[in-house]
Scaffold this active site. Structure first.
Site, PDB file in Angstrom:
ATOM      1  N   LYS A 111       0.812  -1.214   0.000  1.00  0.00           N
ATOM      2  CA  LYS A 111       0.000   0.000   0.000  1.00  0.00           C
ATOM      3  C   LYS A 111       0.846   1.264   0.000  1.00  0.00           C
ATOM      4  O   LYS A 111       0.466   2.268  -0.586  1.00  0.00           O
ATOM      5  CB  LYS A 111      -0.940   0.024   1.216  1.00  0.00           C
ATOM      6  CG  LYS A 111      -2.102  -0.929   1.088  1.00  0.00           C
ATOM      7  CD  LYS A 111      -3.174  -0.601   2.112  1.00  0.00           C
ATOM      8  CE  LYS A 111      -4.367  -1.544   1.924  1.00  0.00           C
ATOM      9  NZ  LYS A 111      -5.449  -1.261   2.850  1.00  0.00           N
ATOM     10  N   LYS A 195      -4.156  -9.513  -7.738  1.00  0.00           N
ATOM     11  CA  LYS A 195      -5.437  -9.852  -7.112  1.00  0.00           C
ATOM     12  C   LYS A 195      -6.494  -8.821  -7.499  1.00  0.00           C
ATOM     13  O   LYS A 195      -6.162  -7.660  -7.791  1.00  0.00           O
ATOM     14  CB  LYS A 195      -5.255 -10.042  -5.614  1.00  0.00           C
ATOM     15  CG  LYS A 195      -5.461  -8.845  -4.788  1.00  0.00           C
ATOM     16  CD  LYS A 195      -5.260  -9.068  -3.306  1.00  0.00           C
ATOM     17  CE  LYS A 195      -5.202  -7.662  -2.744  1.00  0.00           C
ATOM     18  NZ  LYS A 195      -5.068  -7.488  -1.358  1.00  0.00           N
ATOM     19  N   LYS A 198      -9.985  -3.066  -5.185  1.00  0.00           N
ATOM     20  CA  LYS A 198     -10.732  -1.812  -5.344  1.00  0.00           C
ATOM     21  C   LYS A 198      -9.889  -0.742  -6.009  1.00  0.00           C
ATOM     22  O   LYS A 198     -10.416   0.196  -6.608  1.00  0.00           O
ATOM     23  CB  LYS A 198     -11.129  -1.264  -3.964  1.00  0.00           C
ATOM     24  CG  LYS A 198     -12.192  -2.044  -3.232  1.00  0.00           C
ATOM     25  CD  LYS A 198     -12.362  -1.470  -1.806  1.00  0.00           C
ATOM     26  CE  LYS A 198     -13.199  -2.391  -0.934  1.00  0.00           C
ATOM     27  NZ  LYS A 198     -13.144  -2.028   0.489  1.00  0.00           N
TER      28      LYS A 198
END
Ligand code: TYM
Length: 333
Positions: A111, A195, A198
């Site tokens: 992230k 993966k 969002k």
């Protein structure tokens, strides 16, 4: 006693990975064990969220829970920020967890990307809050997707160190991740190595729970594949990540295993398989999206459910937090 806890962040539209990796399992487990499912708005603000939209996003996750079959008479459904004990317990756990443990967390590295010094401290310590979410209820089972496995291992390490440091063996259980079945790691429809997420900029990479039948069918039609027919063994399928992902999605939607789906479709090309997958996805997800819209049209009812859930969650968490404070030796313990 066995107890289930899990949650989802209110950071945007839910997709098929969230549904198959998490929501479907919540709904199944609620009939087997006492179940607590929350909306992780404390976690959401580790990265910037528009304050004017956050409450609406919490309601949207709650609507998705209800639409996928969580029953507020059976499971306790609540917003994390309505139970301050999560944050209080997280502070204690910040003092139990070691920097070296957090340094190993791959999700932070993913992230934060290249500029980790610009991320919030909250993003770094996020898995510690997650441990508090789970252990405040002494949960034993945590249904999540594969990407959360490492956070569950950290939770066990924190529980074990707390029990040891404060001399109370068995004070916290060591919870297990419930990560099984073909839906545990749904991949992007555009790239079998990434993966479904969002944050992927391509809308064609994911199917959202609110997509209509046309959008679902179109995304599956455009999903990346190869020209070969489906093989007859899982080993051969494993060498073709995009094909493997579509077979796994089919299996998860249909409550079957990938091996069973292959047994039916081996030798068929995607010209046959994709339309069948699209029909299945529309049949399974269409009603969920519709129910979600119905719940969203009655925010007063959602708020009532969340308030009742929060009341119950506060009652269950309070004595555990009180014991923690006493064990630590707090002035106010
Ligand atoms: P979040 O909000 O990123 O994702 C919610 C759930 O969806 C699962 N998931 C997937 N499963 C399969 N395939 C995918 N492509 C996929 N993408 C997401 C996630 O594994 C997760 O189960 N940290 C958590 C929220 C959380 C939590 C908790 C969970 C906070 N506290 C305590 C369990 C217990 C998160 O960010 O999930």
């Amino acid at each position: 006693p066995a107890r289930v806890l899990s949650g989802v962040q209110p950071t945007g539209a839910l997709h098929l990975g969230n549904y198959l990796g998490a929501l479907v399992k919540f709904t199944r487990l609620q009939h087997q064990m006492e179940t607590f499912i929350f909306v992780a708005d404390l976690h959401a603000i580790t990265q910037w969220q528009d304050p004017a939209r956050l409450k609406g996003q919490v309601r949207e996750i709650a609507a998705a829970y209800l639409a996928s079959g969580l029953d507020p008479k059976v499971a306790t459904i609540f917003p994390q920020s309505a139970v301050p004990a999560h944050a209080e317990l997280a502070w204690v756990f910040n003092c139990v967890a070691r920097l070296g443990w957090l340094d190993r967390m791959t999700q932070f590295k993913d992230k934060a990307g290249k500029h980790k010094e610009r991320e919030s401290v909250g993003l770094y310590t996020y898995p510690v809050l997650q441990a508090a979410d789970i252990l405040l209820y002494r949960a034993t089972h945590v249904p999540v997707g594969e990407d959360q496995r490492q956070h569950l291992e950290l939770t066990r390490d924190i529980a074990a160190k707390f029990n040891h440091d404060f001399g109370v063996p068995g004070f916290f259980p060591l919870p297990e991740a419930v990560v099984e079945g073909p839906g545990a790691r749904v991949m992007s429809l555009r790239d079998g190595a990434a993966k479904m997420s969002k944050s992927d900029p391509s809308e064609y990479s994911r199917i959202n729970l609110t997509d209509d039948a046309d959008a679902i069918a179109q995304k599956i039609r455009k999903a990346r594949t190869d020209p070969e027919p489906l093989p007859d063994t899982l080993e051969a399928l494993a060498a073709r990540p995009e094909a493997q992902n579509l077979v796994a999605i089919y299996a998860a939607l249909d409550g079957r295993t990938s091996a069973e789906v292959l047994a039916e479709y081996a030798g068929q090309g995607f010209g046959v398989f994709k339309p069948r997958l699209a029909d299945l996805a529309v049949a399974k997800l269409g009603p969920v999206g519709e129910a979600m819209r119905r719940y969203m049209s009655d925010p007063v009812e959602i708020d009532r459910i969340l308030a009742a859930g929060a009341e119950r969650a506060r009652q269950v968490g309070a004595p555990v937090l009180a014991e923690v404070k006493a064990a630590v030796g707090y002035w106010a313990g």
